[in-house]
Structures are given as structure tokens and as C-alpha cells.
Design a protein around this motif. Structure first.
Motif, PDB file in Angstrom:
ATOM      1  N   LYS A 134       3.628  14.886 -15.693  1.00  0.00           N
ATOM      2  CA  LYS A 134       3.231  15.092 -17.077  1.00  0.00           C
ATOM      3  C   LYS A 134       4.326  14.508 -17.959  1.00  0.00           C
ATOM      4  N   PRO A 135       3.968  14.010 -19.123  1.00  0.00           N
ATOM      5  CA  PRO A 135       4.975  13.360 -19.975  1.00  0.00           C
ATOM      6  C   PRO A 135       6.068  14.305 -20.480  1.00  0.00           C
ATOM      7  N   ASP A 136       5.814  15.595 -20.465  1.00  0.00           N
ATOM      8  CA  ASP A 136       6.795  16.526 -21.013  1.00  0.00           C
ATOM      9  C   ASP A 136       7.723  17.136 -19.958  1.00  0.00           C
ATOM     10  N   LEU A 137       7.722  16.602 -18.736  1.00  0.00           N
ATOM     11  CA  LEU A 137       8.602  17.130 -17.688  1.00  0.00           C
ATOM     12  C   LEU A 137      10.050  16.708 -17.935  1.00  0.00           C
ATOM     13  N   ASN A 138      10.969  17.636 -17.662  1.00  0.00           N
ATOM     14  CA  ASN A 138      12.371  17.254 -17.742  1.00  0.00           C
ATOM     15  C   ASN A 138      12.790  16.656 -16.398  1.00  0.00           C
ATOM     16  N   ILE A 139      14.008  16.181 -16.299  1.00  0.00           N
ATOM     17  CA  ILE A 139      14.454  15.468 -15.103  1.00  0.00           C
ATOM     18  C   ILE A 139      14.422  16.364 -13.860  1.00  0.00           C
ATOM     19  N   MET A 140      14.748  17.629 -13.998  1.00  0.00           N
ATOM     20  CA  MET A 140      14.739  18.539 -12.849  1.00  0.00           C
ATOM     21  C   MET A 140      13.315  18.745 -12.340  1.00  0.00           C
ATOM     22  N   GLN A 141      12.375  18.908 -13.236  1.00  0.00           N
ATOM     23  CA  GLN A 141      10.982  19.065 -12.821  1.00  0.00           C
ATOM     24  C   GLN A 141      10.477  17.800 -12.129  1.00  0.00           C
ATOM     25  N   PHE A 142      10.854  16.651 -12.691  1.00  0.00           N
ATOM     26  CA  PHE A 142      10.466  15.395 -12.066  1.00  0.00           C
ATOM     27  C   PHE A 142      11.023  15.299 -10.650  1.00  0.00           C
ATOM     28  N   LEU A 143      12.302  15.624 -10.478  1.00  0.00           N
ATOM     29  CA  LEU A 143      12.917  15.528  -9.155  1.00  0.00           C
ATOM     30  C   LEU A 143      12.267  16.490  -8.161  1.00  0.00           C
ATOM     31  N   LYS A 144      11.863  17.672  -8.622  1.00  0.00           N
ATOM     32  CA  LYS A 144      11.168  18.613  -7.738  1.00  0.00           C
ATOM     33  C   LYS A 144       9.819  18.036  -7.297  1.00  0.00           C
ATOM     34  N   HIS A 145       9.089  17.454  -8.234  1.00  0.00           N
ATOM     35  CA  HIS A 145       7.805  16.815  -7.888  1.00  0.00           C
ATOM     36  C   HIS A 145       8.027  15.657  -6.911  1.00  0.00           C
ATOM     37  N   PHE A 146       9.031  14.852  -7.206  1.00  0.00           N
ATOM     38  CA  PHE A 146       9.335  13.702  -6.360  1.00  0.00           C
ATOM     39  C   PHE A 146       9.702  14.158  -4.948  1.00  0.00           C
ATOM     40  N   GLU A 147      10.514  15.193  -4.853  1.00  0.00           N
ATOM     41  CA  GLU A 147      10.905  15.722  -3.541  1.00  0.00           C
ATOM     42  C   GLU A 147       9.688  16.251  -2.776  1.00  0.00           C
ATOM     43  N   ARG A 148       8.787  16.899  -3.469  1.00  0.00           N
ATOM     44  CA  ARG A 148       7.574  17.407  -2.821  1.00  0.00           C
ATOM     45  C   ARG A 148       6.720  16.240  -2.282  1.00  0.00           C
ATOM     46  N   GLN A 159       0.834  -1.202   0.000  1.00  0.00           N
ATOM     47  CA  GLN A 159       0.000   0.000   0.000  1.00  0.00           C
ATOM     48  C   GLN A 159       0.866   1.247   0.000  1.00  0.00           C
ATOM     49  N   LEU A 160       1.994   1.207   0.720  1.00  0.00           N
ATOM     50  CA  LEU A 160       2.894   2.359   0.744  1.00  0.00           C
ATOM     51  C   LEU A 160       3.441   2.654  -0.647  1.00  0.00           C
ATOM     52  N   SER A 161       3.919   1.623  -1.341  1.00  0.00           N
ATOM     53  CA  SER A 161       4.479   1.855  -2.668  1.00  0.00           C
ATOM     54  C   SER A 161       3.396   2.293  -3.645  1.00  0.00           C
ATOM     55  N   GLU A 162       2.197   1.712  -3.534  1.00  0.00           N
ATOM     56  CA  GLU A 162       1.097   2.122  -4.408  1.00  0.00           C
ATOM     57  C   GLU A 162       0.691   3.560  -4.125  1.00  0.00           C
ATOM     58  N   SER A 163       0.735   3.956  -2.870  1.00  0.00           N
ATOM     59  CA  SER A 163       0.392   5.317  -2.493  1.00  0.00           C
ATOM     60  C   SER A 163       1.393   6.317  -3.074  1.00  0.00           C
ATOM     61  N   VAL A 164       2.672   6.002  -2.947  1.00  0.00           N
ATOM     62  CA  VAL A 164       3.708   6.883  -3.503  1.00  0.00           C
ATOM     63  C   VAL A 164       3.581   6.936  -5.017  1.00  0.00           C
ATOM     64  N   ASN A 165       3.388   5.790  -5.653  1.00  0.00           N
ATOM     65  CA  ASN A 165       3.225   5.772  -7.111  1.00  0.00           C
ATOM     66  C   ASN A 165       2.055   6.640  -7.539  1.00  0.00           C
ATOM     67  N   SER A 166       0.954   6.524  -6.840  1.00  0.00           N
ATOM     68  CA  SER A 166      -0.235   7.321  -7.158  1.00  0.00           C
ATOM     69  C   SER A 166       0.041   8.805  -6.997  1.00  0.00           C
ATOM     70  N   ASP A 167       0.707   9.163  -5.899  1.00  0.00           N
ATOM     71  CA  ASP A 167       1.020  10.576  -5.663  1.00  0.00           C
ATOM     72  C   ASP A 167       1.930  11.147  -6.746  1.00  0.00           C
ATOM     73  N   ILE A 168       2.896  10.365  -7.155  1.00  0.00           N
ATOM     74  CA  ILE A 168       3.817  10.842  -8.198  1.00  0.00           C
ATOM     75  C   ILE A 168       3.089  10.961  -9.533  1.00  0.00           C
ATOM     76  N   LYS A 169       2.292   9.967  -9.870  1.00  0.00           N
ATOM     77  CA  LYS A 169       1.561  10.004 -11.141  1.00  0.00           C
ATOM     78  C   LYS A 169       0.590  11.174 -11.218  1.00  0.00           C
ATOM     79  N   SER A 170       0.011  11.526 -10.065  1.00  0.00           N
ATOM     80  CA  SER A 170      -0.990  12.595 -10.073  1.00  0.00           C
ATOM     81  C   SER A 170      -0.400  13.954 -10.422  1.00  0.00           C
ATOM     82  N   CYS A 171       0.876  14.129 -10.218  1.00  0.00           N
ATOM     83  CA  CYS A 171       1.474  15.441 -10.499  1.00  0.00           C
ATOM     84  C   CYS A 171       2.478  15.383 -11.646  1.00  0.00           C
TER      85      CYS A 171
END
Length: 127
Positions: free
Chosen positions: A95-109, A81-93
């Protein structure tokens, strides 16, 4: 549990109590020694010592057996459930056009939110 049913469905036929015994090993035991004994009985009772799925599942028991995870604070969730929760949270924010820095900022948030929730729950336990 879903993987267990998929890989061990043949053991759950014709009035078998395998699923009940397997669930007890997963969720119903609070002591590690008692788990080890119950697991050995399960393997012997159903003659599944050589089952490769059960062997590999047992090798990661610290990730799914309740008595091994009782010292880990998980906000009332199981490891999947923890991994599914994190996956869901990451997917919700994401977008396919994010660069690596944007992804890391979302992941950190997402991680900061999870950490904050954990601290908040720990604080509420103390009150």
C-alpha cells in the motif's frame, strides 16, 4: 524474447530465419560449447557482430541461456518470470502509505513464501 523482437525486428523480415535461430540459441541447446558455436554462427550468418544489443545481451547470457541456467533450480520459470513473479507478489500486498518497516516485513514474508515453495518442490522431487 520481446526485447529481441523490438531491437532486432529488422533482421526478421522477408522470410528470414533469424528468429528461429535466435530462439534455438536461447532455448534449444543443452551444452555451453554448443551454444557458443551456435551463437558464433548466428552472428556470422546475419552479419551482426557489431550489434550493440546482441553484444550486451550476450554479456549476460548466464541469466537467459537455458544451458547456463540448467544447474539453477527455478521452479520451472525463466529468470524474467521469477522477477515478474516476485514483483507481482510484492505489489499485491503493498500500500502506498506503508513505512519502511512495514515494507520490509511484507518483503520478508514474500521471500519466505518463495523459499518455502522451493523447499516443498525439492521435497516432492525426492518422494
Amino acid at each position: 524474447m520481446q526485447n529481441g523482437i523490438k531491437h532486432l525486428g529488422n533482421l526478421m523480415k522477408d522470410g528470414s530465419h533469424f528468429l528461429t535461430d535466435f530462439k534455438r540459441c536461447m532455448y534449444g541447446i543443452d551444452d555451453e560449447t554448443e551454444f557458443e558455436e551456435a551463437w558464433s554462427r548466428l552472428l556470422a550468418k546475419y552479419n551482426v557482430h557489431e550489434n550493440t544489443w546482441l553484444q550486451s545481451t550476450y554479456s549476460i547470457k548466464e541469466k537467459w541461456v537455458a544451458c547456463y541456467m540448467k544447474k539453477t533450480f527455478m521452479l520451472g520459470m525463466r529468470s524474467t518470470q521469477l522477477s515478474e513473479s516476485v514483483n507481482s507478489d510484492i505489489k499485491s500486498c503493498m500500500k502506498p502509505d506503508l513505512n519502511i518497516m512495514q515494507f520490509l516485513k511484507h518483503f520478508e514474508r514474500v521471500l519466505e513464501d518463495k523459499r518455502y515453495n522451493e523447499l516443498r518442490c525439492e521435497f516432492e522431487l525426492l518422494i
